[in-house]
Design a protein around this motif. Structure first.
Motif, PDB file in Angstrom:
ATOM      1  N   GLU A 242       0.723  -1.571   0.183  1.00 15.66           N
ATOM      2  CA  GLU A 242      -0.094   0.099  -0.303  1.00 15.66           C
ATOM      3  C   GLU A 242       0.925   1.194   0.414  1.00 15.66           C
ATOM      4  OE1 GLU A 242      -2.361   0.832   3.351  1.00 15.66           O
ATOM      5  OE2 GLU A 242      -3.643   1.583   2.734  1.00 15.66           O
ATOM      6  N   GLU A 243       1.694   1.177   0.952  1.00 17.94           N
ATOM      7  CA  GLU A 243       2.179   3.153   1.352  1.00 17.94           C
ATOM      8  C   GLU A 243       3.395   2.660  -0.264  1.00 17.94           C
ATOM      9  OE1 GLU A 243       3.445  -0.412   3.053  1.00 17.94           O
ATOM     10  OE2 GLU A 243       5.604  -0.438   3.197  1.00 17.94           O
ATOM     11  N   LEU A 244       3.597   1.613  -1.592  1.00 13.20           N
ATOM     12  CA  LEU A 244       4.800   2.241  -2.388  1.00 13.20           C
ATOM     13  C   LEU A 244       3.372   2.625  -3.350  1.00 13.20           C
ATOM     14  CD1 LEU A 244       6.847  -0.885  -2.009  1.00 13.20           C
ATOM     15  CD2 LEU A 244       7.301   1.272  -1.218  1.00 13.20           C
ATOM     16  N   LEU A 245       2.447   1.992  -3.669  1.00 13.97           N
ATOM     17  CA  LEU A 245       1.484   2.210  -4.723  1.00 13.97           C
ATOM     18  C   LEU A 245       1.219   3.479  -4.218  1.00 13.97           C
ATOM     19  CD1 LEU A 245      -0.593  -0.885  -4.861  1.00 13.97           C
ATOM     20  CD2 LEU A 245       1.497   0.144  -6.169  1.00 13.97           C
ATOM     21  N   LYS A 246       0.351   4.149  -3.258  1.00  6.80           N
ATOM     22  CA  LYS A 246       0.316   4.933  -2.555  1.00  6.80           C
ATOM     23  C   LYS A 246       1.358   6.388  -3.057  1.00  6.80           C
ATOM     24  CE  LYS A 246      -3.317   5.547   1.022  1.00  6.80           C
ATOM     25  NZ  LYS A 246      -3.436   5.020   2.045  1.00  6.80           N
ATOM     26  N   LEU A 247       2.259   6.336  -3.294  1.00 10.62           N
ATOM     27  CA  LEU A 247       3.528   7.102  -3.740  1.00 10.62           C
ATOM     28  C   LEU A 247       4.076   7.216  -5.617  1.00 10.62           C
ATOM     29  CD1 LEU A 247       6.562   5.881  -1.957  1.00 10.62           C
ATOM     30  CD2 LEU A 247       5.729   8.342  -1.461  1.00 10.62           C
ATOM     31  N   LEU A 248       3.112   6.226  -6.238  1.00 12.65           N
ATOM     32  CA  LEU A 248       3.050   6.423  -7.751  1.00 12.65           C
ATOM     33  C   LEU A 248       2.142   6.614  -8.354  1.00 12.65           C
ATOM     34  CD1 LEU A 248       3.972   2.880  -8.467  1.00 12.65           C
ATOM     35  CD2 LEU A 248       5.328   4.470  -8.405  1.00 12.65           C
ATOM     36  N   PRO A 249       2.517   7.593  -8.878  1.00 18.14           N
ATOM     37  CA  PRO A 249       1.307   9.046  -9.411  1.00 18.14           C
ATOM     38  C   PRO A 249       0.460   7.587 -10.692  1.00 18.14           C
ATOM     39  CG  PRO A 249       3.413   9.229 -11.384  1.00 18.14           C
ATOM     40  CD  PRO A 249       3.276   7.955  -9.840  1.00 18.14           C
ATOM     41  N   PRO A 250      -0.556   8.166 -10.689  1.00 18.60           N
ATOM     42  CA  PRO A 250      -1.261   7.421 -11.942  1.00 18.60           C
ATOM     43  C   PRO A 250      -0.942   6.931 -13.255  1.00 18.60           C
ATOM     44  CG  PRO A 250      -2.677   9.487 -11.728  1.00 18.60           C
ATOM     45  CD  PRO A 250      -1.632   9.653 -11.013  1.00 18.60           C
ATOM     46  N   GLN A 252      -2.596   5.829 -16.391  1.00 17.17           N
ATOM     47  CA  GLN A 252      -3.922   6.547 -17.558  1.00 17.17           C
ATOM     48  C   GLN A 252      -5.112   7.071 -16.582  1.00 17.17           C
ATOM     49  OE1 GLN A 252      -5.123   2.551 -19.471  1.00 17.17           O
ATOM     50  NE2 GLN A 252      -3.829   3.184 -21.166  1.00 17.17           N
ATOM     51  N   GLY A 253      -5.002   8.070 -17.523  1.00 19.96           N
ATOM     52  CA  GLY A 253      -6.208   9.394 -16.727  1.00 19.96           C
ATOM     53  C   GLY A 253      -7.069   8.733 -17.497  1.00 19.96           C
ATOM     54  N   GLY A 254      -8.138   9.238 -17.071  1.00 15.23           N
ATOM     55  CA  GLY A 254      -9.404   8.646 -17.706  1.00 15.23           C
ATOM     56  C   GLY A 254     -10.672   8.896 -16.398  1.00 15.23           C
ATOM     57  N   GLY A 255     -11.612   7.522 -16.925  1.00 12.56           N
ATOM     58  CA  GLY A 255     -12.949   7.330 -15.969  1.00 12.56           C
ATOM     59  C   GLY A 255     -12.869   6.409 -14.989  1.00 12.56           C
ATOM     60  N   GLU A 256     -12.859   6.005 -13.522  1.00 12.58           N
ATOM     61  CA  GLU A 256     -13.178   4.856 -13.032  1.00 12.58           C
ATOM     62  C   GLU A 256     -12.128   5.377 -11.770  1.00 12.58           C
ATOM     63  OE1 GLU A 256     -14.727   1.596 -11.271  1.00 12.58           O
ATOM     64  OE2 GLU A 256     -14.823   3.189 -13.275  1.00 12.58           O
ATOM     65  N   MET A 257     -10.944   6.365 -12.407  1.00 11.53           N
ATOM     66  CA  MET A 257     -10.110   6.526 -11.739  1.00 11.53           C
ATOM     67  C   MET A 257      -9.215   7.867 -10.803  1.00 11.53           C
ATOM     68  SD  MET A 257      -8.281   8.828 -13.734  1.00 11.53           S
ATOM     69  CE  MET A 257      -6.072   8.846 -13.045  1.00 11.53           C
ATOM     70  N   ILE A 258     -10.682   8.245 -10.685  1.00 10.86           N
ATOM     71  CA  ILE A 258     -11.035   9.642 -10.267  1.00 10.86           C
ATOM     72  C   ILE A 258     -11.367   9.907  -9.039  1.00 10.86           C
ATOM     73  CG2 ILE A 258     -10.158  11.675 -12.665  1.00 10.86           C
ATOM     74  CD1 ILE A 258     -13.769  10.953 -11.370  1.00 10.86           C
ATOM     75  N   ALA A 259     -11.611  11.373  -8.350  1.00  7.29           N
ATOM     76  CA  ALA A 259     -11.880  11.488  -7.288  1.00  7.29           C
ATOM     77  C   ALA A 259     -12.653  12.736  -7.434  1.00  7.29           C
ATOM     78  CB  ALA A 259     -11.131  11.856  -5.949  1.00  7.29           C
ATOM     79  N   THR A 266      -8.006  17.879 -11.364  1.00  9.32           N
ATOM     80  CA  THR A 266      -8.819  16.359 -10.979  1.00  9.32           C
ATOM     81  C   THR A 266      -7.966  16.584  -9.786  1.00  9.32           C
ATOM     82  OG1 THR A 266      -9.162  17.037 -13.188  1.00  9.32           O
ATOM     83  CG2 THR A 266      -8.639  14.522 -12.026  1.00  9.32           C
ATOM     84  N   THR A 267      -8.888  15.709  -9.226  1.00  6.57           N
ATOM     85  CA  THR A 267      -8.035  14.997  -7.953  1.00  6.57           C
ATOM     86  C   THR A 267      -8.310  13.328  -8.184  1.00  6.57           C
ATOM     87  OG1 THR A 267      -9.979  14.968  -6.519  1.00  6.57           O
ATOM     88  CG2 THR A 267      -8.222  16.456  -6.171  1.00  6.57           C
ATOM     89  N   TYR A 268      -7.126  12.568  -7.976  1.00  3.53           N
ATOM     90  CA  TYR A 268      -7.842  11.071  -7.890  1.00  3.53           C
ATOM     91  C   TYR A 268      -8.097   9.829  -7.050  1.00  3.53           C
ATOM     92  CZ  TYR A 268      -3.911  12.719 -10.905  1.00  3.53           C
ATOM     93  OH  TYR A 268      -3.338  13.574 -12.387  1.00  3.53           O
ATOM     94  N   ALA A 269      -8.494   8.918  -8.098  1.00  4.10           N
ATOM     95  CA  ALA A 269      -9.296   8.472  -6.746  1.00  4.10           C
ATOM     96  C   ALA A 269      -8.276   7.627  -5.654  1.00  4.10           C
ATOM     97  CB  ALA A 269     -10.017   6.856  -7.835  1.00  4.10           C
ATOM     98  N   ASP A 270      -9.001   7.178  -4.607  1.00  5.24           N
ATOM     99  CA  ASP A 270      -8.100   5.627  -4.483  1.00  5.24           C
ATOM    100  C   ASP A 270      -7.596   5.213  -4.481  1.00  5.24           C
ATOM    101  OD1 ASP A 270      -7.495   7.947  -2.190  1.00  5.24           O
ATOM    102  OD2 ASP A 270      -9.892   7.117  -0.824  1.00  5.24           O
ATOM    103  N   GLU A 276      -6.943   2.165 -12.188  1.00  2.00           N
ATOM    104  CA  GLU A 276      -8.179   1.457 -13.348  1.00  2.00           C
ATOM    105  C   GLU A 276      -8.639   2.448 -13.660  1.00  2.00           C
ATOM    106  OE1 GLU A 276      -9.725  -1.743 -10.559  1.00  2.00           O
ATOM    107  OE2 GLU A 276      -7.805  -2.638  -9.850  1.00  2.00           O
ATOM    108  N   ALA A 277      -7.437   2.642 -14.850  1.00  3.01           N
ATOM    109  CA  ALA A 277      -8.614   3.850 -16.150  1.00  3.01           C
ATOM    110  C   ALA A 277      -9.494   2.840 -16.233  1.00  3.01           C
ATOM    111  CB  ALA A 277      -8.102   4.996 -16.113  1.00  3.01           C
ATOM    112  N   GLY A 278     -10.532   3.388 -17.057  1.00  2.00           N
ATOM    113  CA  GLY A 278     -11.511   3.130 -18.299  1.00  2.00           C
ATOM    114  C   GLY A 278     -11.762   1.878 -17.803  1.00  2.00           C
ATOM    115  N   THR A 279     -13.339   1.182 -18.688  1.00  2.00           N
ATOM    116  CA  THR A 279     -13.954   0.054 -17.831  1.00  2.00           C
ATOM    117  C   THR A 279     -12.674  -0.786 -18.489  1.00  2.00           C
ATOM    118  OG1 THR A 279     -15.787   0.943 -18.952  1.00  2.00           O
ATOM    119  CG2 THR A 279     -15.699  -1.000 -18.570  1.00  2.00           C
ATOM    120  N   PRO A 280     -12.349  -1.325 -17.528  1.00  2.00           N
ATOM    121  CA  PRO A 280     -11.985  -3.243 -17.573  1.00  2.00           C
ATOM    122  C   PRO A 280     -12.081  -4.269 -18.305  1.00  2.00           C
ATOM    123  CG  PRO A 280     -13.036  -3.250 -15.632  1.00  2.00           C
ATOM    124  CD  PRO A 280     -13.555  -1.599 -15.899  1.00  2.00           C
ATOM    125  N   ASN A 281     -11.438  -5.133 -18.220  1.00  2.00           N
ATOM    126  CA  ASN A 281     -11.814  -6.800 -18.986  1.00  2.00           C
ATOM    127  C   ASN A 281     -12.939  -7.503 -17.692  1.00  2.00           C
ATOM    128  OD1 ASN A 281     -11.980  -9.221 -19.768  1.00  2.00           O
ATOM    129  ND2 ASN A 281     -10.016  -9.536 -20.467  1.00  2.00           N
TER     130      ASN A 281
END
Ligand SMILES: *Cc1c(COP(=O)(O)O)cnc(C)c1O
Length: 408
Positions: A242-250, A252-259, A266-270, A276-281
C-alpha cells in the motif's frame, strides 16, 4: 507434503480443447509457458457473464451493474487471498503482466533521478527489460545486469556486488519462462532490502506452478497474467504494498480513476481505482477469480509434485537422444524444457512436430539475452502443465526422433 494424487483423466475432460485434433492427430499441447488452456469451469463463467449480467461496473444503480460489480470485486478478493496480500486495495487488476510492469515503470519516471541504479537479471522476459530501459532513458538512471551461469541460474555473488546505496529497484522473474529456473527470490528480496531497494517480482511464469505468499516473502511488487494459469487473456494483476502504490502517480487518466474532475484541478481516486482507468476486462477479471478457484481446488502442492514427475520423465527421455542439448538445469525448475538438437534449427523441429499434432514453441521466447548468453538463435521449448501426461511426452519423443531422422 500431503496432497491427493491428481485424477488426470478427469482433469483432462475439463479442457474442451484437449479433445481436438491438429493436422489429423490428437493435440499434444506443450506450449503452456506461452499460454495455458482454459477449463470449462472458467469458460462457463465468461459465457454466464455475457449471457446473464453483462453491465459496466462501479457506476450503475441498476441490478445488472451491481451484480457485475459484486462479481468483479469478489474476483479481486480471490486474487488477494491467493497471493495473501494484506489489503484488498493492494490488488490492481490490469490487462496482464506487461501492463502491470509498465504501471510501475511509468510511476517511477517521476521518482528516479540521474545516477539512481536499477538491477535487472539476464533471465528476464523482454517485458521486464524494455520498460526499465525506457525508464532509464527518461530519467538518467542506470540499468545494471545480474549475469547468469551455464547451469541457467543467476550469479548471486555478482548480484551482491551490484547492490549499493544508489540501488532503487531490482527486477527478477520468480520463474524463467525460457528455462524454467526457479529463482531464489527470498534471498534476492532480503539482500535488496538491506540497501533500501524495492523489488518487483515477475510472477507470470511462476503463478501456474507456485503459490507466492507476498507477505511472507516481503515482496514489494508482484505481477502476473491470468492466461498463464488457466484464465483468459487480457487480464492480470499488480500487487504492491500500500505505502508504495500510494507514492506512485496514476498510469493512465480517464474514467474510474478520479475522485473529482474540474478544469481547474482533478483529484485521483484511492487505491485500487487510481490505477484502473476506463472500463476493465470485466468478464476476464471474474474468470481470473474462477481460474484461481479451479487450480486451488486441485491444489498447488499436487500440481507441483505431478509436474515434477513430467519434468523428470521428459528430461531423462530427451537426454537419451543423441545430439540433444538441454539449456537450463537448475536444481529447482518448473516443467519447462528448452533444448536444441545439434545441427538442426529449432524452427524446423517445431514445424515437423506441429505436423504430428504436437505444439511446442521455438525461438527466443522473448528472452534474447539468454539466447545471447548461450550463443544460440533460439531453442525448442516444451512446457508442461498438470493436464499433460507422460504418454504425451513419449509421443513427443517418438515424433522428435522421426523429425531428427528427416532433418539430418
Ligand atoms: C508470459 C510472460 C510475461 C508476459 O506476460 P503477458 O501476459 O504477455 O503480459 C512476462 N514474464 C514472464 C516470465 C512470462 O512468462
Amino acid at each position: 507434503m500431503t496432497y491427493k494424487a491428481l485424477d488426470i483423466q478427469k482433469i483432462r475432460s475439463d479442457f474442451p480443447i484437449l479433445q481436438r485434433e491438429v493436422n489429423g492427430q490428437a493435440l499434444v499441447y506443450f506450449d503452456n509457458a506461452a499460454t495455458s488452456q482454459t477449463p470449462q469451469q472458467v469458460i462457463g463463467v465468461i459465457v454466464d457473464y455475457y449471457s446473464q449480467y453483462n453491465a459496466n461496473i462501479h457506476r450503475g444503480v441498476h441490478s445488472l451493474s451491481q451484480e457485475a460489480t459484486d462479481a468483479y470485486e469478489q474476483a479481486r478478493k480471490k486474487v488477494q487471498q491467493h497471493f495473501n496480500a494484506a489489503k484488498l486495495h493492494e490488488i490492481i487488476l490490469t490487462s496482464g503482466t506487461t501492463h502491470s510492469i509498465n504501471i510501475i515503470a511509468s510511476g517511477y519516471s517521476e521518482i528516479l533521478k540521474a545516477g539512481d541504479e536499477l538491477v535487472v537479471s539476464t533471465m528476464e522476459h523482454h517485458s521486464n527489460i524494455v520498460p526499465w530501459q525506457m525508464l532509464c532513458e527518461k530519467t538518467g538512471a542506470v540499468l545494471k545486469v545480474i549475469p547468469m551461469t551455464q547451469q541457467g541460474t543467476l550469479d548471486m555473488k555478482t548480484f551482491d556486488s551490484l547492490l549499493n546505496a544508489n540501488t532503487k529497484l531490482v527486477f527478477v522473474n520468480h520463474v524463467s519462462n525460457a528455462l524454467g529456473t526457479v529463482n531464489p527470490i527470498e534471498k534476492i528480496i532480503t539482500k535488496a532490502h538491506t540497501v533500501g531497494a524495492k523489488v518487483l517480482i515477475d510472477g507470470a511464469q511462476a503463478a501456474p506452478h507456485i503459490k507466492a505468499n507476498v507477505q511472507a516473502l516481503d515482496i514489494d511488487y508482484y505481477v502476473t497474467s491470468a492466461h498463464k494459469l488457466c484464465g483468459p487473456t487480457g487480464v492480470g494483476m499488480l500487487y504492491g504494498k500500500e505505502e508504495l502504490l500510494k507514492l506512485l502517480p496514476p498510469y493512465q487518466g480517464g474514467g474510474e480513476m478520479i475522485a473529482e474532475v474540474t478544469f481547474e484541478k482533478t483529484t485521483y481516486a484511492d487505491l485500487p481505482h487510481k490505477f484502473e482507468a476506463g472500463t476493465p476486462n470485466i468478464a476476464g477479471g471474474i474468470a481470473f477469480g474462477a481460474a484461481l478457484d479451479y487450480m486451488n481446488a486441485i491444489g498447488f502442492d499436487a500440481i507441483a509434485a505431478y509436474e515434477q514427475e513430467l519434468l523428470d520423465h521428459g528430461t531423462a527421455e530427451l537426454k537419451a537422444i543423441e545430439g540433444v542439448e538441454i539449456y537450463g538445469e537448475a536444481d529447482e525448475k518448473t516443467a519447462v524444457i528448452s533444448f536444441n538438437v545439434k545441427g538442426i534449427h529449432p524452427y524446423d523441429i517445431g514445424s515437423i512436430l506441429d505436423k504430428m499434432g504436437i505444439a511446442v514453441r521455438t525461438g527466443h521466447h522473448c528472452a534474447q539475452p539468454i539466447m545471447d548468453y548461450y550463443q544460440i538463435p533460439g531453442t525448442v521449448r516444451a512446457s508442461f502443465s498438470f493436464y499433460n501426461t507422460k504418454e504425451e511426452i513419449d509421443q513427443m519423443i517418438v515424433a522428435l526422433k522421426r523429425s531428427i531422422a528427416m532433418l539430418q
